[in-house]
Design a protein around this motif. Structure first.
Motif, short mmCIF file in Angstrom:
data_model
loop_
_atom_site.label_atom_id
_atom_site.label_comp_id
_atom_site.label_asym_id
_atom_site.label_seq_id
_atom_site.Cartn_x
_atom_site.Cartn_y
_atom_site.Cartn_z
N ALA A 56 4.30 9.89 -2.15
CA ALA A 56 4.06 8.46 -1.86
C ALA A 56 2.61 8.07 -2.20
O ALA A 56 1.66 8.79 -1.87
CB ALA A 56 4.34 8.18 -0.39
N ASN A 57 2.48 6.94 -2.90
CA ASN A 57 1.18 6.37 -3.28
C ASN A 57 0.35 7.28 -4.18
O ASN A 57 -0.87 7.10 -4.31
CB ASN A 57 0.36 6.02 -2.03
N SER A 99 7.63 2.41 -5.02
CA SER A 99 6.51 1.94 -5.82
C SER A 99 5.24 2.76 -5.57
O SER A 99 4.93 3.11 -4.42
CB SER A 99 6.21 0.46 -5.52
N CYS A 100 4.55 3.08 -6.67
CA CYS A 100 3.29 3.84 -6.64
C CYS A 100 3.50 5.31 -6.27
O CYS A 100 2.54 6.03 -6.01
CB CYS A 100 2.27 3.21 -5.69
N SER A 101 4.76 5.77 -6.24
CA SER A 101 5.06 7.16 -5.90
C SER A 101 5.49 7.92 -7.14
O SER A 101 5.57 7.38 -8.24
CB SER A 101 6.17 7.21 -4.84
N LYS A 116 -1.74 5.71 -7.02
CA LYS A 116 -2.94 4.96 -6.67
C LYS A 116 -4.17 5.87 -6.60
O LYS A 116 -5.29 5.38 -6.44
CB LYS A 116 -2.77 4.28 -5.30
N GLN A 117 -3.95 7.17 -6.69
CA GLN A 117 -5.04 8.12 -6.45
C GLN A 117 -5.38 8.90 -7.72
O GLN A 117 -4.57 9.04 -8.62
CB GLN A 117 -4.65 9.09 -5.34
N CYS A 141 3.41 1.08 -10.36
CA CYS A 141 2.40 0.65 -9.38
C CYS A 141 1.62 -0.53 -9.98
O CYS A 141 0.82 -0.35 -10.89
CB CYS A 141 1.46 1.81 -9.07
#
Length: 276
Positions: free
Chosen positions: A207-208, A185-187, A211-212, A173
């Motif tokens: 997913a994502n 990406s980012c997963s 980012k978290q 990410c």
């Protein structure tokens, strides 16, 4: 008058048949491992590929078992002290290695300061495994099995192990425009997802996730690294782990003691013959 025989035939043939059974088991492991390797046409490029591939490990374990069982069985059957010494010295070395490994495992989880000083965490090896996740099907299957079995994500010893997946080019990410962005990406891999019995498999549940923060996705994916999750599992199943360790070590100790005893019987028999 004939010399009294001090060598126990019961002990002799017991050692032979036990080693014969181990020889058959080792041969079976070798054959299965070699067959799987041939079917996959796998190319082993480095030590990581070898030791994280179940078929390679089966071949290695089978080869060592066949060698040791043959040496021990023939040493007992022929009353050959050289073979018996090779057998029990090798078994003793393996036993010592297992004990050292158990001690290091204890130090790793319960003495953090010593762990840091001794650099017991094989960080580079685990990083390489993460990097090769999509490039090697065996590596992928192994990591997925570990993550699902231990309910973890990533291979580190932290509460945010899921962030290890930033090291993989497919899951990375980043805001760098020069980096090729994939659909993942980012997963994190689906094996990181929390799934109850009967739930449908959702390949996009991670997913994502990168980012978290872990506090926001704790209900969706596992966030602990697998090394940390393994330590938690060991603490929760201490009796089971102790029983398994005892089941592995005790037979080796018994075989070593019986072999030493048989070797001593042969020496005593030879001494008796010389005196006569």
């Amino acid at each position: 008058m004939a010399a009294r025989r001090v060598i126990s035939p019961i002990l002799k043939y017991f050692l032979f048949f036990v080693n014969f059974i181990f020889w058959l088991a080792g041969l079976g492991l070798m054959i299965i491992g070699a067959w799987v390797l041939n079917e996959k046409q796998k190319e082993v490029r480095d030590a990581l590929d070898f030791f994280l591939d179940p078929s390679c490990v089966m071949c290695l374990t089978g080869s060592v078992t066949v060698f040791l069982a043959m040496v021990g069985g023939m040493g007992a059957l022929r009353e050959n002290q050289i073979l018996l010494k090779i057998y029990h010295y090798t078994l003793s070395t393996i036993l010592l290695g297992e004990i050292v490994l158990a001690v290091l495992l204890f130090v790793f989880y319960y003495v953090p300061d010593a762990r840091t000083k001794l650099q017991l965490f094989p960080e580079k090896t685990f990083n390489d495994a993460i990097v090769k996740y999509r490039d090697d099907d065996d590596m992928k299957d192994l990591i997925d099995t570990i993550q699902e079995g231990l309910q973890c994500c990533g291979l580190s010893n932290t509460d945010e192990g899921y962030k290890d997946w930033n090291k993989n080019i497919y899951f990375n990410c980043t805001d760098d425009k020069s980096v090729i962005v994939s659909s993942e990406s980012c997963s994190v891999p689906p094996s990181c997802c929390i799934r109850k019995a009967g739930d449908l498999i959702n390949l996009q549940c991670g997913a994502n996730a990168l980012k978290q923060e872990s506090s926001k996705i704790g209900n969706t994916i596992y966030t602990d690294g697998c090394i940390k999750a393994l330590g938690t599992w060991i603490e929760a199943h201490a009796l089971v782990v102790g029983g398994i360790a005892l089941g592995i070590l005790l037979p080796q100790v018994v075989l070593i003691c019986l072999t030493r005893n048989f070797d001593d019987q042969i020496s005593a028999q030879k001494s008796m013959w010389k005196r006569r």
